[in-house]
Design an enzyme around this catalytic site. Structure first.
Site, PDB file in Angstrom:
ATOM      1  N   ASP A 108      41.951  34.491  41.790  1.00 25.97           N
ATOM      2  CA  ASP A 108      42.418  35.866  41.233  1.00 25.97           C
ATOM      3  C   ASP A 108      43.863  35.786  40.760  1.00 25.97           C
ATOM      4  O   ASP A 108      44.204  36.246  39.519  1.00 25.97           O
ATOM      5  CB  ASP A 108      41.879  36.944  41.822  1.00 25.97           C
ATOM      6  CG  ASP A 108      40.299  36.985  42.299  1.00 25.97           C
ATOM      7  OD1 ASP A 108      39.703  36.241  41.563  1.00 25.97           O
ATOM      8  OD2 ASP A 108      40.061  38.010  42.881  1.00 25.97           O
ATOM      9  N   ASP A 195      44.423  38.855  35.313  1.00 24.25           N
ATOM     10  CA  ASP A 195      44.077  38.439  36.569  1.00 24.25           C
ATOM     11  C   ASP A 195      43.859  36.732  36.237  1.00 24.25           C
ATOM     12  O   ASP A 195      43.312  36.400  35.232  1.00 24.25           O
ATOM     13  CB  ASP A 195      42.785  38.845  37.195  1.00 24.25           C
ATOM     14  CG  ASP A 195      43.076  39.936  37.929  1.00 24.25           C
ATOM     15  OD1 ASP A 195      44.037  40.676  37.844  1.00 24.25           O
ATOM     16  OD2 ASP A 195      42.110  40.405  38.746  1.00 24.25           O
ATOM     17  N   HIS A 244      36.891  39.198  35.421  1.00 24.49           N
ATOM     18  CA  HIS A 244      36.851  37.556  35.757  1.00 24.49           C
ATOM     19  C   HIS A 244      35.805  36.898  34.991  1.00 24.49           C
ATOM     20  O   HIS A 244      34.456  37.405  35.072  1.00 24.49           O
ATOM     21  CB  HIS A 244      36.607  37.486  37.237  1.00 24.49           C
ATOM     22  CG  HIS A 244      37.865  38.158  37.874  1.00 24.49           C
ATOM     23  ND1 HIS A 244      37.786  38.248  39.302  1.00 24.49           N
ATOM     24  CD2 HIS A 244      38.909  38.709  37.713  1.00 24.49           C
ATOM     25  CE1 HIS A 244      38.991  38.832  39.777  1.00 24.49           C
ATOM     26  NE2 HIS A 244      39.542  39.111  38.690  1.00 24.49           N
ATOM     27  N   ASP A 246      34.515  34.030  35.785  1.00 22.18           N
ATOM     28  CA  ASP A 246      33.687  32.883  36.273  1.00 22.18           C
ATOM     29  C   ASP A 246      32.562  33.262  36.978  1.00 22.18           C
ATOM     30  O   ASP A 246      31.861  32.568  37.755  1.00 22.18           O
ATOM     31  CB  ASP A 246      34.716  32.302  37.279  1.00 22.18           C
ATOM     32  CG  ASP A 246      35.370  33.240  38.373  1.00 22.18           C
ATOM     33  OD1 ASP A 246      34.785  34.469  38.467  1.00 22.18           O
ATOM     34  OD2 ASP A 246      35.860  32.536  39.226  1.00 22.18           O
ATOM     35  N   ARG A 263      25.307  38.620  29.945  1.00 20.37           N
ATOM     36  CA  ARG A 263      26.636  39.050  29.093  1.00 20.37           C
ATOM     37  C   ARG A 263      27.206  37.806  28.064  1.00 20.37           C
ATOM     38  O   ARG A 263      27.655  36.787  28.226  1.00 20.37           O
ATOM     39  CB  ARG A 263      27.616  38.725  30.140  1.00 20.37           C
ATOM     40  CG  ARG A 263      27.465  39.669  31.590  1.00 20.37           C
ATOM     41  CD  ARG A 263      28.381  39.497  32.394  1.00 20.37           C
ATOM     42  NE  ARG A 263      27.906  39.990  33.750  1.00 20.37           N
ATOM     43  CZ  ARG A 263      28.589  39.986  35.206  1.00 20.37           C
ATOM     44  NH1 ARG A 263      29.433  38.724  35.077  1.00 20.37           N
ATOM     45  NH2 ARG A 263      27.951  40.479  35.926  1.00 20.37           N
ATOM     46  N   SER A 297      31.299  42.186  43.895  1.00 21.18           N
ATOM     47  CA  SER A 297      30.372  41.311  42.854  1.00 21.18           C
ATOM     48  C   SER A 297      29.205  41.567  42.746  1.00 21.18           C
ATOM     49  O   SER A 297      28.480  42.086  43.663  1.00 21.18           O
ATOM     50  CB  SER A 297      30.996  39.930  43.222  1.00 21.18           C
ATOM     51  OG  SER A 297      32.129  39.901  43.560  1.00 21.18           O
ATOM     52  N   SER A 298      28.778  41.180  41.472  1.00 19.21           N
ATOM     53  CA  SER A 298      27.354  41.108  41.243  1.00 19.21           C
ATOM     54  C   SER A 298      26.565  39.981  41.789  1.00 19.21           C
ATOM     55  O   SER A 298      27.118  38.945  42.206  1.00 19.21           O
ATOM     56  CB  SER A 298      27.241  41.130  39.657  1.00 19.21           C
ATOM     57  OG  SER A 298      27.247  40.061  38.893  1.00 19.21           O
ATOM     58  N   CYS A 350      35.727  31.514  43.305  1.00 14.64           N
ATOM     59  CA  CYS A 350      36.748  32.500  43.338  1.00 14.64           C
ATOM     60  C   CYS A 350      37.523  32.137  44.879  1.00 14.64           C
ATOM     61  O   CYS A 350      38.943  32.608  44.752  1.00 14.64           O
ATOM     62  CB  CYS A 350      36.226  33.723  43.783  1.00 14.64           C
ATOM     63  SG  CYS A 350      35.054  34.359  42.446  1.00 14.64           S
TER      64      CYS A 350
HETATM   65  O1  DAV Z   1      29.763  39.284  38.186  1.00 14.86           O
HETATM   66  O2  DAV Z   1      30.603  40.561  39.467  1.00 14.86           O
HETATM   67  C1  DAV Z   1      32.593  38.369  39.935  1.00 14.86           C
HETATM   68  C2  DAV Z   1      33.770  37.687  39.689  1.00 14.86           C
HETATM   69  C3  DAV Z   1      34.393  37.405  40.706  1.00 14.86           C
HETATM   70  N1  DAV Z   1      35.820  36.940  40.723  1.00 14.86           N
HETATM   71  C4  DAV Z   1      30.727  39.730  38.672  1.00 14.86           C
HETATM   72  C5  DAV Z   1      31.993  38.828  38.471  1.00 14.86           C
END
Ligand code: DAV
Length: 377
Positions: A108, A195, A244, A246, A263, A297-298, A350
């Site tokens: 990050d 970031d 982010h 990634d 997305r 994060s997701s 990450c």
């Molecule tokens: O999908 O929550 C997470 C990216 C973390 N660097 C997400 C993105």
């Protein structure tokens, strides 16, 4: 002791030396304008802040150590940051916030572009001092590699004019999606912000996600700072929390990128990839229905893979569908348990930052296309 060489131009050439984060002392930061924007309404993190429970820190560190061992077994040299006691307030002339965050995700904050490692001007107040955890490493690289460029973007002030006041008050997901599709974010254009994890490096081209943590001024700064590169703005409608790149748009090897199917890169922004014979494939669905507890994060951390070379990739071990897809694309997949580390700041990509990858600054996009949102800044 081996001498250091800093150099990395992309995320897929053979990895030789990396930094792997640490979970020690990580805090859930108190609410502030930028984190308000990220934490989902129904998240178990709403209203909580302070040091994370020690048992979870220990489990995350054990998985980070396993990542270190796997990398070493593959011939990758590994360095670790020095965690600070993150449970301290940040006080500047412009703002105060109750605690810092952590140093599990070096990706990050550290942007490696060729022989340079740049600490990013991050928009979270709690992350203001995070680069200090890497100071000893940077000093050592500076001493060992006479060509290393140790850099820092202008420190942002992060005063109130860097954020839209009340932006997320009682906002629905539909409204979030409308605003993010319209490139209307909580961060303003008051000062350059980005970031490092919003910047996708593909040789001479840098694709930057315009979202909650990166603004156009940040990209403008990057373009002036890297005059030999082409900086492009990209965005991904469909992501209510665009932060982010990634877990959204992940290059696998020269000519191949995977895109989060929820997305999607808009058609007009795909032109440059098409014109240069790059294929964009939809990523496999995540195998988990929900992120682990207290996670920012997701579930799409399934895509947050770490590429060791054009044929080898590390994938979280429960992500069977993602592993199968990569296997089908010709990769040797190395599975690694990593979900205990997710709440500390993300997945396998990450949790690392590049120091050395083989290869040079290649021009993969010699056919540039007409200006639109993915325009060359
Ligand atoms: O999908 O929550 C997470 C990216 C973390 N660097 C997400 C993105």
């Amino acid at each position: 002791m081996q001498s250091t060489v800093v150099s990395s131009w992309n995320d897929f050439d053979p990895l030789r030396h990396a930094i792997v984060g640490r979970a020690d002392f990580t805090c859930i930061p108190p609410s502030e304008p930028a984190t308000e924007a990220k934490v989902p309404e129904d998240s178990d993190m709403r209203g909580m802040w302070g040091p994370r429970p020690l048992a979870t820190v220990e489990r995350a560190n054990a998985q980070l150590d396993n990542l270190v061992n796997l990398l070493k077994s593959r011939g990758v040299r590994v360095d670790r940051p020095e965690p600070i006691q993150w449970n301290q307030a940040v006080i500047t002339p412009d703002f105060t916030t109750g605690s810092m965050f952590g140093c599990m995700p070096p990706r990050d904050v550290l942007l490696t572009v060729g022989k340079e490692i740049l600490s990013a001007p991050m928009s979270f107040r709690c992350r203001y001092w995070e680069f200090l955890a890497y100071h000893t490493l940077m000093q050592r690289y500076f001493d060992e590699d006479p060509g290393f460029r140790w850099e820092q973007a202008p420190r942002p002030r992060l005063a109130d004019d860097s954020y839209q006041a009340g932006y997320f008050d009682e906002i629905t997901i539909e409204e979030r999606l409308k605003r993010t599709a319209a490139l209307d974010f909580v961060t303003t254009e008051h000062e350059p912000l980005f970031d490092a994890a919003d910047i996708l490096r593909i040789g001479k081209d840098l694709f930057c996600q315009h979202g909650l943590t990166t603004n156009r001024r940040g990209m403008e700064w990057l373009q002036r700072h890297f005059p030999d590169h082409r900086v492009h703005s990209v965005n991904f409608p469909g992501d209510p929390y665009p932060i982010h790149i990634d877990a959204t748009f992940v290059p696998l090897r020269p000519g191949l990128i995977m895109n989060n199917p929820n997305r999607k890169l808009p058609d007009e922004q795909r032109e440059i990839f098409k014109a240069n014979d790059w294929e964009i494939v939809d990523a496999a669905q995540p195998s988990n229905d929900a992120p682990p507890p207290l996670c920012y994060s997701s579930v799409w951390l399934s895509m947050n893979v770490l590429i060791l070379d054009h044929k080898t990739v590390i994938v979280e071990e429960s992500e069977h569908q993602q592993a199968e897809q990569l296997d089908g694309l010709g990769f040797e997949v190395l599975p690694l348990a990593f979900r205990d580390a997710y709440p500390f700041g993300g997945g396998l990509h990450c949790a690392t930052a590049d120091v050395l990858r083989e290869g040079t600054c290649d021009d993969y996009f010699s056919q540039q296309v007409a200006a639109h949102e993915s325009e060359h800044i």
